[in-house]
Every structure is written in structure tokens, then in C-alpha cells.
Design a protein around this motif. Structure first.
Motif, PDB file in Angstrom:
ATOM      1  N   ALA A  80       0.931  -1.264   0.019  1.00  0.00           N
ATOM      2  CA  ALA A  80      -0.062  -0.052  -0.116  1.00  0.00           C
ATOM      3  C   ALA A  80       0.986   1.158  -0.097  1.00  0.00           C
ATOM      4  O   ALA A  80       0.331   2.317  -0.149  1.00  0.00           O
ATOM      5  CB  ALA A  80      -0.795   0.102   1.211  1.00  0.00           C
ATOM      6  N   VAL A 100       1.841  -1.451  -6.524  1.00  0.00           N
ATOM      7  CA  VAL A 100       1.056  -0.849  -5.683  1.00  0.00           C
ATOM      8  C   VAL A 100      -0.319  -1.116  -5.482  1.00  0.00           C
ATOM      9  O   VAL A 100      -0.973  -1.151  -6.503  1.00  0.00           O
ATOM     10  CB  VAL A 100       1.302   0.763  -5.619  1.00  0.00           C
ATOM     11  N   LYS A 101      -0.956  -1.362  -4.410  1.00  0.00           N
ATOM     12  CA  LYS A 101      -2.430  -1.744  -3.906  1.00  0.00           C
ATOM     13  C   LYS A 101      -3.103  -0.371  -4.234  1.00  0.00           C
ATOM     14  O   LYS A 101      -2.757   0.813  -3.725  1.00  0.00           O
ATOM     15  CB  LYS A 101      -2.625  -2.036  -2.781  1.00  0.00           C
ATOM     16  N   PRO A 102      -4.377  -0.133  -4.835  1.00  0.00           N
ATOM     17  CA  PRO A 102      -5.050  -1.652  -5.181  1.00  0.00           C
ATOM     18  C   PRO A 102      -4.471  -1.717  -6.486  1.00  0.00           C
ATOM     19  O   PRO A 102      -4.241  -0.803  -7.475  1.00  0.00           O
ATOM     20  CB  PRO A 102      -6.410  -1.268  -5.149  1.00  0.00           C
ATOM     21  N   PHE A 103      -4.315  -3.078  -6.972  1.00  0.00           N
ATOM     22  CA  PHE A 103      -3.912  -3.267  -8.284  1.00  0.00           C
ATOM     23  C   PHE A 103      -5.006  -4.297  -9.111  1.00  0.00           C
ATOM     24  O   PHE A 103      -5.860  -4.987  -8.417  1.00  0.00           O
ATOM     25  CB  PHE A 103      -2.624  -4.088  -8.253  1.00  0.00           C
ATOM     26  N   ASP A 104      -4.927  -4.526 -10.288  1.00  0.00           N
ATOM     27  CA  ASP A 104      -5.922  -5.202 -11.221  1.00  0.00           C
ATOM     28  C   ASP A 104      -4.990  -6.601 -11.150  1.00  0.00           C
ATOM     29  O   ASP A 104      -4.014  -6.856 -11.459  1.00  0.00           O
ATOM     30  CB  ASP A 104      -5.983  -4.965 -12.740  1.00  0.00           C
TER      31      ASP A 104
ATOM     32  N   ALA B 236      -3.296   6.123   3.957  1.00  0.00           N
ATOM     33  CA  ALA B 236      -2.828   5.792   2.816  1.00  0.00           C
ATOM     34  C   ALA B 236      -3.007   3.978   2.652  1.00  0.00           C
ATOM     35  O   ALA B 236      -3.755   3.461   1.911  1.00  0.00           O
ATOM     36  CB  ALA B 236      -1.799   6.158   2.082  1.00  0.00           C
ATOM     37  N   HIS B 237      -2.412   3.483   3.635  1.00  0.00           N
ATOM     38  CA  HIS B 237      -2.007   2.218   3.881  1.00  0.00           C
ATOM     39  C   HIS B 237      -3.521   1.463   4.355  1.00  0.00           C
ATOM     40  O   HIS B 237      -3.835   0.692   3.853  1.00  0.00           O
ATOM     41  CB  HIS B 237      -1.074   1.714   4.859  1.00  0.00           C
ATOM     42  N   ARG B 240      -6.063   1.719   1.214  1.00  0.00           N
ATOM     43  CA  ARG B 240      -5.606   0.982   0.079  1.00  0.00           C
ATOM     44  C   ARG B 240      -5.980  -0.607   0.106  1.00  0.00           C
ATOM     45  O   ARG B 240      -6.376  -1.127  -0.893  1.00  0.00           O
ATOM     46  CB  ARG B 240      -4.015   1.010  -0.331  1.00  0.00           C
ATOM     47  N   THR B 241      -5.597  -1.207   1.430  1.00  0.00           N
ATOM     48  CA  THR B 241      -5.702  -2.560   1.601  1.00  0.00           C
ATOM     49  C   THR B 241      -7.077  -2.910   1.246  1.00  0.00           C
ATOM     50  O   THR B 241      -7.446  -3.909   0.656  1.00  0.00           O
ATOM     51  CB  THR B 241      -5.180  -3.154   2.864  1.00  0.00           C
ATOM     52  N   LEU B 243      -9.481  -1.225  -0.230  1.00  0.00           N
ATOM     53  CA  LEU B 243      -9.783  -1.108  -1.646  1.00  0.00           C
ATOM     54  C   LEU B 243      -9.373  -2.317  -2.569  1.00  0.00           C
ATOM     55  O   LEU B 243      -9.995  -2.767  -3.394  1.00  0.00           O
ATOM     56  CB  LEU B 243      -9.088   0.302  -2.124  1.00  0.00           C
ATOM     57  N   ALA B 244      -7.975  -2.745  -2.238  1.00  0.00           N
ATOM     58  CA  ALA B 244      -7.498  -3.624  -3.092  1.00  0.00           C
ATOM     59  C   ALA B 244      -8.129  -4.811  -3.021  1.00  0.00           C
ATOM     60  O   ALA B 244      -8.501  -5.699  -3.895  1.00  0.00           O
ATOM     61  CB  ALA B 244      -5.929  -3.993  -2.712  1.00  0.00           C
ATOM     62  N   LEU B 247     -11.650  -4.708  -4.848  1.00  0.00           N
ATOM     63  CA  LEU B 247     -11.254  -4.855  -6.265  1.00  0.00           C
ATOM     64  C   LEU B 247     -10.908  -6.023  -6.812  1.00  0.00           C
ATOM     65  O   LEU B 247     -11.300  -6.795  -7.841  1.00  0.00           O
ATOM     66  CB  LEU B 247     -10.165  -3.886  -6.667  1.00  0.00           C
ATOM     67  N   GLN B 251     -13.066  -8.804  -9.105  1.00  0.00           N
ATOM     68  CA  GLN B 251     -12.320  -9.250 -10.276  1.00  0.00           C
ATOM     69  C   GLN B 251     -12.550 -10.604 -10.352  1.00  0.00           C
ATOM     70  O   GLN B 251     -12.578 -11.504 -11.430  1.00  0.00           O
ATOM     71  CB  GLN B 251     -10.982  -8.723 -10.522  1.00  0.00           C
TER      72      GLN B 251
END
Lengths: 221, 442
Positions: A80, A100-104, B236-237, B240-241, B243-244, B247, B251
Motif C-alpha cells: 500500500a 502498489v495496491k489496489p492493483f488489477d 494511505a495504507h 488501500r488494502t 480497496l485492493a 477490487l 475481479q
């Protein structure tokens, strides 16, 4: 390939594991550095996916230790932390790539394939095996203009041979590539997959060395 | 500011003027005392002279034949007389006078005791039952001259002493304030990023509490900034996690769905997750840019950082990046992460608005001038001024948060440099150019 995934976020770990398994790799997923260290000591991995902020420490420390032991296993950092300085720190510590997160998930698959190709020393995703043209990127195989479909396990086995051209691979080594820890393996599984591959790709592609294992014939890149 | 309230100037001037005034007052008082004393001495001499001459004059006049009229005492050799005298009877008839006597100085009738005329001080004394009078006159000018010379003798040393004391005071003040000046210069010379404590040794005791307060303030500021930065990094960390995860889950879900409408919905969720990720990234970048910390304490080479960033965009947009970087180092105090955010925003902006497939030209010169150009419609001058504001986008169909240039603007203004925006791009017929110099030195 046998992949070690080090990721403490459960949901993300699950999804990534599913994706890589579907790509035909065997994945061991651990959620802490302690387990990761045990894993790299007991198993040979073709690739490590490493999160940086883990409950028992920083991924960079693990990576530095891994490099100090002389390991050349490719490592892709999943993090992240998006700062360029973090990234440079990661690459300097010995990482091969940085995501880097978020990634596809598709990008992750592509990066894994790219790092594996670079590691093999041939950046070209298309290799020739006898009269076969194998595209390592999209798992596409063509013989004389006719496409050949492989299941993910069959593909994983073929990829193992392509990554170690001309080398003899033992049955346990091949099992390692196909199955993660704790998976039930039938005693004749490898034989079954080899015979399926031979049926699809041609009898001469994989040679049996009696009592020792198997080897890929007529490989050129 | 400095010229108006220099402590050194005020102290030097105040001390010198004060000392000079006191000195002058002292001299004036001494002169007055000296004049008083001198007057007493002169008066006493005048009286003594009168009393000495009177018996002689009486003897002289009485031994004379009656009625011989006035007589002038003979001069003994030619000399200037400071004291002149006149001997008269009660009616004012002159019986004897010294040879230089100016009669107009005296009154018509003799007087007794001390008295002053306009020009002389006179002492009168009588004898022989108040029938003979002597008056001795001394010119006042003589006394004034004596007083003036005495005063001058007291004043003369001041002409030398005042400049000497001026220099002495200035030197002493300067010496005692030197550490303060050094302290001030240290404060002035440090960059805005430098929040380390200032050395306070050998500072005058009066200034030590100030220095200590400044250091405490700097320390608090540093801690607050660090807390803010680590909060930004941590959030941010933390953002992001999840969100990741969302996502990745969507997917994965898409690979399992076969029904068209479900697949469509999943794709919409995926798209909004992408948007959310982009927006949160931009907001965090903006927070970081505005939270300061865009300058480092040491210089970094920016070329490899630019190479890394360009590498990312080349991979994502094959064939659309046309970059030229110098072979030399370009070092700057600009924080590498801030520089990366700045450049990423400019490149993303150019890619977004550069039209489909249009190349983005990135140039870094050895002197640190960065230029990012893209082709596309010319932005109207009235819109150019608005571009730097938040959530403002030029007329475009491209996706975007509208924060890119605001983030770039926050970073350059934090670093004290200028971001130049040109449309059409310089040297081109169309397009847009962002240009700035990233070299910042101490």
C-alpha cells in the motif's frame, strides 16, 4: 510455478491465491513473516509475492534476509506504500518488481509472467518447443497453425519444463510445482498429467528417464 | 524592519548621547563652580587693592597743598592696567587716579562696597570720616575671558572623549550582541524544511529563554508535521488494502459470472472502485503536498526518479511517451516523493487531455527545467487561470479528479518555485505545456 504469497489481509489473500492458482501455479499463502521464513527454508519457490506491512514485521527485512542467504528467487512486492522512495528502497533491497495496491489481478498475472521470463533469462514470451509455439503470456499453444487447449494443471507442468530447459525433473519436484502444502496428491498424478500432455503435444515432447523423472526434448527459445 | 529597530543601533546611540549629555552637564556645573570661586578670588583682590591703596592715597593727598586739584599717579613703566582706581571726595571731585583710569566708568558720586556697571566691577571704600573715597574698577571682560578659558579647558577633552566613547560603546555593544546576530543569521539562513534545534551556546543570558522557546516550538512543529505525515502515510495504507481487497474480489467474481447483466453490474462496481482508488490517491497526494515536507534536508538526484516514473507510464501507455533526460545528475532539495507526485500529476494530465494516442513529450534539461507537453485543443486564456484551482477541469470528456494541477500547484508553491502553464505549447500550434525548474539549492 510454486509461488509463496505473504499477505495478511485475508480477503485480498484469498482473491490473489485464486487468481494465481487459476493461472496454473501452486500457491502457498502465509499471513506472517514467521511462517514465510519457515516456508522458504523448507520449500524451493519460483516466486515470492511479498506484502510489506505485516503483523510481525516489515517485508523489507524479510527480503534482505532472504537475499543474504544467497537466494535468487524472484520477489514481487505488493504494498500500500506508493511513495517512490519506498519503491526504490524495495528494489534496492532486492525486489524484482513492485506493485502498489489496489492493483488489477490481470496486471498481477502479467507481472508474475514477466518476472518469471526475466528470471529465466529470456524476455521473449514466445518460445518454440519442437514444432510447438508456446506463448507464455497468454498460455497460448499453436502447432502448425492449430491451437491446443491445456488445463491449468497441464499448463503448470509444461511451464515447469520450459523454465528448466533440458533439465531432469523428478516426480517430487514436479509435484511441488503443482500442489501447495496440504494438497492431497495421488501417487500416480504426475504420470496421468504427463500422459495427457503427451497426447495433446505429441509423444516426443517429454522423455521419461526410468526411475529418475522426466525431461523436455527439443526445446529452443 | 532591521533598519528600524536595530538593538545595536539603539543601544549605541542611546548610550553615546546619554554619556555626552551627562558629560556636558558635568562640565557646565564645574564651570559654574569655578566661576563662582574665581569671582570670590577676584573680588577679594579688588577689595585688598582698594584697602592697600587708600592709606597711601590719603597720605599723599593730605600732604599735598590744599586745592591743587586732581592728580594722576605716575605710571611705572608702560603696562596695561587691569585694575584702575579713582580717589574722590564726597562731592565727586577727583583727588587721585591711576594713569589709565577711564572716568566714564564711575558714577558721578562715589559709592561704597561692591557694585557692577555695564563693563566693570567696582569696589568702593571710604576713609577720614567719609571725606575721601577710593573706588577700584576691574573690567568684567577680564573676568569673562578667564571664565571662558577655564570652561574651554574643561570642554576641550570632550572633543576627543566623545568620539572615543562613541567607538567604545559601539564596539562593546557589538561584541555583546555578536552571538545574537549569529543566532539571527542562523535562523534566517535555514530552509523551511529544516526544523532541527538551533545551537544556543554562548548566547547572552537574556536571549537564552527566547532561543530555548524557539527550539521548543520547532520541536513541537516537527513532531506535529511528522504526526501529520505519518497519519497521511498510514491512512494511505489503511485505505488501500480494503480497496485492493474489494477490487480483487470483484475481479474474481467477474470470472465466475456468466450472466450478462450480473457481469455488467460487477463491471460497474469495479469501475467505481477504480474511481474511488484514484480519488483517494489524489486526496492523499493533495494532503501530503499541502502538509509541507516538499523539501528534503539533503539534495537528491532527480533523474533516476523521473526514469522510474516514465518507465511506469511507458509500460501502461506503450508508444505514447517521448522522453529525453540528461546524462548528468540533476540534484535538488526537492523531496523525491513530492517530485514524483508532481511529475506523475503532470504526465497523467498530459496523457488524459492529450487526445487518444497523442504522444506526450517529457523533457528534463541539465539545468533542471522540466517540460511536459501534449497535443490537443488550445485552452482558452480565461480557463488557464482557473486550472490551478481544485476540482476544476478544462472542457474535456476525459476522466479525471480535477485535482492534478491543484496538487502540482501545492507542491511548487510549498517548494517556492513556479509552475508555468502554456497553451498552445511553446513551439507548437496546439496543445498544452506545463513547465518548471525543479532545482532548489540551499
Amino acid at each position: 510455478m510454486r509461488v509463496l504469497l505473504v499477505e495478511d489481509a485475508t480477503g485480498l489473500g484469498e482473491a490473489v491465491q485464486e487468481q494465481i492458482t487459476e493461472d496454473g501455479h501452486a500457491v502457498d499463502w502465509v499471513q506472517s513473516l514467521g511462517y514465510a521464513e519457515t516456508s522458504v527454508r523448507t520449500t524451493t519457490y519460483d516466486l515470492v509475492l511479498l506484502d510489506l506491512m505485516l503483523p510481525d514485521g516489515h517485508g523489507i527485512d524479510f527480503l534482505e534476509k532472504l537475499r543474504q542467504t544467497g537466494s535468487t528467487t524472484p520477489v514481487i512486492i505488493l504494498t500500500a506504500r506508493d511513495q517512490v522512495s519506498d519503491r526504490i528502497k524495495g528494489l534496492n533491497a532486492g525486489a524484482d518488481d513492485y506493485l502498489v495496491k489496489p492493483f488489477d489481478l490481470t496486471e498481477l498475472s502479467a507481472r508474475i509472467a514477466a518476472v518469471a521470463r526475466r528470471y529465466r533469462g529470456n524476455p521473449n514470451p514466445v518460445v518454440s518447443v519442437g514444432d510447438l509455439e508456446v506463448n507464455l503470456n497468454d498460455h497460448h499453444i499453436v502447432r502448425n497453425g492449430h491451437p491446443i487447449e491445456l488445463t491449468s494443471r497441464e499448463w503448470a507442468l509444461l511451464e515447469a519444463f520450459i523454465q528448466h530447459p533440458g533439465r531432469l525433473l523428478s516426480r517430487p519436484q514436479l509435484e511441488d510445482r503443482l500442489y501447495e502444502f496440504g494438497a492431497e496428491i495421488e501417487s500416480n498424478t504426475i504420470e496421468v498429467y504427463i500422459s495427457r500432455l503427451r497426447k495433446k503435444l505429441g509423444r516426443g515432447v517429454i522423455a521419461t528417464v526410468r526411475g529418475m523423472g522426466y525431461r523436455l526434448n527439443s526445446y529452443e527459445s | 524592519m532591521k533598519a528600524r529597530h536595530s538593538l545595536q543601533r539603539t543601544l549605541s546611540l542611546g548610550l553615546t548621547v546619554g554619556v555626552t549629555l551627562l558629560w556636558l552637564m558635568g562640565v557646565t556645573a564645574s564651570a559654574m563652580v569655578a566661576q563662582h570661586e574665581m569671582n570670590e578670588v577676584f573680588d577679594s583682590a579688588l577689595q585688598e587693592t582698594a584697602q592697600r591703596i587708600l592709606p597711601l592715597a590719603v597720605t599723599d593727598i593730605l600732604s599735598r597743598e590744599a586745592g591743587t586739584g586732581q592728580k594722576r599717579a605716575p605710571a611705572m613703566g608702560d603696562h596695561e592696567e587691569y585694575l584702575t582706581y579713582l580717589v574722590r571726595d564726597a562731592s565727586g571731585k577727583i583727588l587721585l587716579q591711576s594713569h589709565d583710569t577711564d572716568i566714564s566708568v564711575f558714577d558721578a558720586r562715589p559709592r561704597q562696597g561692591f557694585f557692577d556697571t555695564d563693563t566693570h566691577r567696582i569696589y568702593g571704600e571710604s576713609a577720614v570720616s567719609d571725606t575721601l573715597f577710593i573706588e577700584v574698577a576691574e573690567p568684567l571682560a577680564h573676568r569673562r575671558e578667564a571664565a571662558f578659558e577655564a570652561g574651554l579647558a574643561l570642554l576641550l577633552p570632550l572633543l576627543v572623549l566623545i568620539p572615543v566613547s562613541l567607538i567604545g560603546v559601539w564596539w562593546a555593544v557589538r561584541c555583546s550582541l555578536r552571538r545574537v546576530v549569529v543566532f539571527r543569521e542562523t535562523l534566517e539562513s535555514r530552509g523551511s524544511a529544516d526544523l532541527s534545534p538551533i545551537a544556543v551556546e554562548r548566547l547572552p543570558a537574556e536571549f537564552e529563554p527566547i532561543a530555548a522557546s524557539i527550539n521548543r516550538l520547532l520541536e513541537r512543529l516537527r513532531r506535529a508535521l511528522e504526526a501529520e505525515r505519518s497519519f497521511t502515510a498510514n491512512s494511505a495504507h489503511e485505505l488501500r488494502t480494503p480497496l485492493a481487497t474489494a477490487l480483487a474480489k470483484v475481479q474474481r467474481l467477474k470470472t465466475e459470472l456468466s450472466e450478462k447483466t450480473s457481469l455488467q453490474k460487477a463491471s460497474e462496481i469495479e469501475e467505481s472502485l477504480h474511481n474511488l482508488a484514484r480519488l483517494s490517491q489524489k486526496l492523499l497526494e493533495l494532503a501530503k503536498a499541502e502538509g509541507g515536507g516538499v523539501l528534503s534536508e539533503e539534495e537528491h538526484d532527480l533523474v533516476p526518479i523521473l526514469e522510474t516514473i516514465i518507465g511506469d507510464y511507458e509500460r501502461l501507455n506503450p508508444g505514447r511517451i517521448d522522453a529525453q533526460l540528461p546524462n548528468t545528475e540533476v540534484t535538488s532539495l526537492l523531496n523525491p516523493d513530492a517530485f514524483a507526485i508532481l511529475i506523475r500529476n503532470l504526465i497523467e494530465n498530459a496523457l488524459k487531455h492529450g487526445g487518444k494516442g497523442g504522444a506526450v513529450e517529457i523533457r528534463l534539461s541539465a539545468d533542471g527545467t522540466v517540460s511536459v507537453k501534449n497535443h490537443g485543443d488550445i485552452v482558452a486564456p480565461s480557463d488557464m487561470a482557473l486550472l490551478r484551482n481544485r476540482f476544476v477541469r478544462a472542457e474535456t470528456n476525459a476522466l479525471g479528479s480535477g485535482l492534478g494541477l491543484a496538487i502540482a500547484e501545492a507542491i511548487v508553491s510549498g517548494a517556492g518555485i513556479r509552475l508555468g502553464l502554456h497553451s498552445p505549447a511553446r513551439g507548437w500550434q496546439d496543445g498544452f505545456e506545463a513547465e518548471l525548474n525543479v532545482v532548489i539549492k540551499r
